[in-house]
Write an enzyme that holds these catalytic residues in place. Structure first.
Site, PDB file in Angstrom:
ATOM      1  N   HIS A  85       0.825  -1.209   0.000  1.00  0.00           N
ATOM      2  CA  HIS A  85       0.000   0.000   0.000  1.00  0.00           C
ATOM      3  C   HIS A  85       0.860   1.262   0.000  1.00  0.00           C
ATOM      4  O   HIS A  85       0.528   2.239  -0.674  1.00  0.00           O
ATOM      5  CB  HIS A  85      -0.948   0.015   1.196  1.00  0.00           C
ATOM      6  N   HIS A 243      -9.191  -2.338  -5.264  1.00  0.00           N
ATOM      7  CA  HIS A 243      -8.117  -2.625  -4.318  1.00  0.00           C
ATOM      8  C   HIS A 243      -7.107  -3.592  -4.923  1.00  0.00           C
ATOM      9  O   HIS A 243      -5.900  -3.446  -4.684  1.00  0.00           O
ATOM     10  CB  HIS A 243      -8.641  -3.180  -3.010  1.00  0.00           C
ATOM     11  N   ASP A 247      -3.124  -2.956  -5.174  1.00  0.00           N
ATOM     12  CA  ASP A 247      -2.064  -3.914  -4.825  1.00  0.00           C
ATOM     13  C   ASP A 247      -1.102  -4.109  -5.984  1.00  0.00           C
ATOM     14  O   ASP A 247       0.123  -4.191  -5.792  1.00  0.00           O
ATOM     15  CB  ASP A 247      -2.679  -5.263  -4.442  1.00  0.00           C
ATOM     16  N   HIS A 270      -0.655 -10.954  -4.936  1.00  0.00           N
ATOM     17  CA  HIS A 270       0.741 -10.557  -4.729  1.00  0.00           C
ATOM     18  C   HIS A 270       1.714 -11.545  -5.379  1.00  0.00           C
ATOM     19  O   HIS A 270       2.690 -11.141  -6.007  1.00  0.00           O
ATOM     20  CB  HIS A 270       1.032 -10.446  -3.235  1.00  0.00           C
TER      21      HIS A 270
END
Length: 315
Positions: A85, A243, A247, A270
């Site tokens: 973030h 979101h 990321d 991720h």
């Protein structure tokens, strides 16, 4: 084109601090952002760790685990988790060089977005430096697949994200975000989208010593009845994919330079973001380093340059 495509590198004008708790550790932590010299890049300093080994560079070569967040690990085994973030905010603000002091092993979660970090950078202001800014220009498609998930970089005259997610719960379903990315788009459309999770997973995470700092103040939570538990509901109808895009912006900022190209992903996260970035930077034919050349009579153009001092390493 890109995050504030411009000639020169930038840092912040003055130091600024931010405090909070780690979403997994639940422990208080303070970060202090400091101006840095040209070509420094983004460097975290674990000030709670003694010795010369506390520096952790924000590069893909330092990425360790990517299970629930992105964790960096230096050569001495010093780690820093949940960096995505703040890295997204750094990229979104167009900042090239920072020293970041942090007194714990995890970046504060704030409200589960990049908004608090952007506010800190706006408070500090920015300083243009004398060194040229470098970019990574994608030259050919680079794709990776993992089961039903995939991600790829492809050539594009700008910086573009096309992110698609697909969850069985009707609270999320299939959502997509597609758009050119710049500082304004990031701030207004991406930066306030919150991290999210499922109530059914909370007890498992707690038992594993994780999510100890998670709350409705910093996470979107989906209940067992497939509804949003948070008072006030969603900030955007498609907050979940926004979101996931946030990321991706943070994870790809670990390239060490802004990229010029299009990043696409389906059911990513991720781990997939890191895999895609490593695949791109492992193929010298897939990208080149460029900077802006200004011509007195013909405007500006991108010119190929040699690899920078902080060339991303994927070893």
């Amino acid at each position: 084109m890109g995050f504030q495509l411009r000639d020169y590198q930038t840092t912040i004008a003055e130091r600024v601090s931010l405090s909070g708790v780690g979403v997994h550790s639940g422990t208080p932590v303070t970060m202090t952002f400091l101006p840095a010299e040209p070509d420094t890049g983004i460097v975290f300093h674990r000030v709670d760790v003694s010795g010369a080994s506390h520096a952790i560079r924000a590069l893909i070569s330092e990425v360790g685990t990517t299970d629930l967040s992105t964790t960096l690990t230096n050569g001495s085994g010093i780690t820093l988790s949940t960096v995505e973030h703040v890295m997204a905010a750094i990229a979104g603000a167009g900042i090239d060089n920072l020293n970041i002091e942090i007194d714990g092993p995890e970046v504060p979660i704030a409200d589960g977005t990049s908004a608090a970090f952007l506010a800190a950078f706006e408070q500090a202001g920015q300083l243009q430096q004398t060194a040229k800014r470098r970019y990574i220009r994608v030259l050919k498609t680079s794709r990776i697949e993992a089961g039903t998930s995939w991600a790829e970089f492809s050539p594009y005259d700008g910086t573009r994200y096309e992110v698609e997610i697909d969850f069985e719960t009707p609270a999320i379903g299939r959502q997509s975000f597609a758009g050119n990315m710049d500082a304004t788009v990031f701030r207004e459309e991406i930066s306030r989208a919150r991290t999210f999770g499922f109530m059914r997973d909370v007890e498992k995470l707690w038992a594993a010593g994780l999510a100890l700092g998670s709350s409705l103040d910093n996470s979107l939570v989906i209940g067992d009845d497939h509804t949003i538990i948070n008072p006030g509901g969603l900030r955007y109808p498609d907050e979940f994919v926004r979101h996931k895009t946030l990321d991706a912006v943070g994870d790809l900022a670990l390239a060490g330079a802004p990229f010029i190209g299009c990043f696409k992903s389906y059911r990513g996260g991720h781990r997939l973001n890191a895999m895609a970035l490593r695949a791109l930077l492992s193929d010298p034919d897939a990208f080149e380093f460029v900077e802006i050349a200004t011509h007195p009579n013909n405007g500006a153009s991108l010119v190929t340059i040699d690899a920078p001092l902080l060339a991303p390493s994927v070893v």
